[in-house]
Design an enzyme around this catalytic site. Structure first.
Site, mmCIF file in Angstrom:
data_model
loop_
_atom_site.group_PDB
_atom_site.id
_atom_site.type_symbol
_atom_site.label_atom_id
_atom_site.label_comp_id
_atom_site.label_asym_id
_atom_site.label_seq_id
_atom_site.Cartn_x
_atom_site.Cartn_y
_atom_site.Cartn_z
ATOM 1 N N SER A 15 -8.737 6.368 15.910
ATOM 2 C CA SER A 15 -8.141 7.418 15.086
ATOM 3 C C SER A 15 -8.498 8.801 15.642
ATOM 4 O O SER A 15 -8.170 9.110 16.777
ATOM 5 C CB SER A 15 -8.592 7.245 13.635
ATOM 6 N N ASP A 27 0.086 -0.283 10.484
ATOM 7 C CA ASP A 27 -0.628 0.984 10.298
ATOM 8 C C ASP A 27 0.242 1.960 9.504
ATOM 9 O O ASP A 27 1.344 2.309 9.924
ATOM 10 C CB ASP A 27 -0.970 1.587 11.665
ATOM 11 N N HIS A 32 -4.458 0.442 9.647
ATOM 12 C CA HIS A 32 -5.104 1.487 10.449
ATOM 13 C C HIS A 32 -6.576 1.189 10.722
ATOM 14 O O HIS A 32 -7.105 1.557 11.768
ATOM 15 C CB HIS A 32 -4.975 2.832 9.726
#
Length: 337
Positions: A148, A278, A306
């Site tokens: 991320s 995601d 995610h």
């Protein structure tokens, strides 16, 4: 995110041998304290030692296991509002002969937090480079992993410091122009139009908002007790003002597409891992990276959101291990030619 906290019940009830009555009382009254005990236990169980390093007046907190050897060291960068211990669920399945380093990102957990610091992606890349130099990690090239926000930082780091990196793993990284807009990015556009920056889904302030965030980040639908949700929120609330400052730095024009702007400079062998479901950063970002990074390997995980590291820790570890092994085999073959 903190999805692996669910394992706390098994740890507290069995492995730690805490008396049931004491556990239940602690669970009801001090859920945040139990969460900290959970991470402390798993760090000890997995041999991850908490350490500190300094670069000038700036302090970094990190955990490590093992020592540099024949294989490349592995540096792992966590995501927004997380911490070094989020990697424990993956560390559990990584070979014990790997030298592992998990650092708290700038402003997070035990690493220095300053209102004057630059929390843009480039600012964080600068700090991570300082950390790498402070522990001498770049005396040899190392494998860099980021997820991320940490994936954004890792990718830009690899582009700006190519001589430090032997290989790269990006897990659902931020910082791209995604062909398909995710649920979260649509949410952000709505906030921009309304001018409301107090309802960012990744910065919960109640147990209900915490549950919403976990649903957004995870494909798997866990039924989490209110006490655990409250504990997770209690741990985060003192830091929410910082998280909001950090978030604004990340969505600023300076950082929003940092990885997109630097991906064509990445020369290290690269692996992309993404959860197909995601909802935070759409999986279409994998195609963007594959089109710009020569020869990169793309792994799309079915039934995964995610929070790849938390939802699929064993698979994540296997993919990384296999990737590193394949690179080692290629290197060995070149030596024998």
């Amino acid at each position: 995110m903190d999805l692996d906290v669910l394992n706390m019940f098994l740890v507290a009830g069995g492995t730690l041998l805490v008396p049931i009555l004491a556990f239940v009382t602690s669970f009801l009254l001090w859920p945040a304290a139990l969460i900290k005990i959970y991470y402390w236990y798993w760090r000890r169980a997995l041999g991850m030692q908490v350490k500190f390093s300094s670069y000038g007046n700036y302090k970094f907190c990190y955990t490590s296991r093992g020592k540099p050897g024949n294989k490349a060291s592995v540096l792992m960068l966590h995501g927004f509002s997380a911490h070094k211990d989020m990697w424990l669920s993956v560390v559990k399945f990584l070979p014990k002969n790997l030298h592992l380093v998990c650092v708290d990102m700038p402003g997070h957990e035990g690493t220095t937090r300053s209102a004057l610091d630059d929390y843009s992606i480039c600012g964080q890349v600068k700090r991570i480079h300082q950390f790498v130099e402070s522990i001498g990690l770049n005396k040899r090239t190392f494998h860099l992993v980021g997820t991320s926000m940490g994936g954004n930082v890792a990718g830009v780091y690899a582009a700006q410091h190519p001589t430090d990196i032997s290989s790269l793993t990006l897990i659902c990284p931020a910082g791209l122009m995604y062909p398909t807009e995710s649920k979260f990015l649509k949410h952000l556009k709505g906030l921009e139009k309304s001018g409301d920056d107090q309802r960012i889904l990744l910065i919960p302030s109640t147990a209900g908002e915490m549950e919403d965030m976990l649903r957004l980040c995870s494909f798997v639908r866990f039924k989490i007790p209110q006490q655990v949700l409250q504990g997770l929120v209690d741990v985060r609330i003192p830091h929410n003002e910082f998280y909001r400052q950090l978030f604004m730095a990340l969505v600023n024009e300076k950082s929003r597409h940092s990885l997109q702007e630097n991906m064509n400079k990445i020369v290290a062998p690269t692996q992309i891992i993404w959860g197909k479901q995601d909802q935070v950063l759409d999986v279409s970002g994998a195609e963007v990276l594959a089109g710009s990074i020569r020869g990169c390997q793309v792994e799309i995980l079915e039934n995964c959101g995610h929070s790849v590291v938390m939802e699929r820790p064993r698979k994540s570890a296997k993919l990384m291990t296999d990737f590193l092994s394949s690179l080692q085999s290629t290197e060995n073959n070149k030596k024998h030619e």
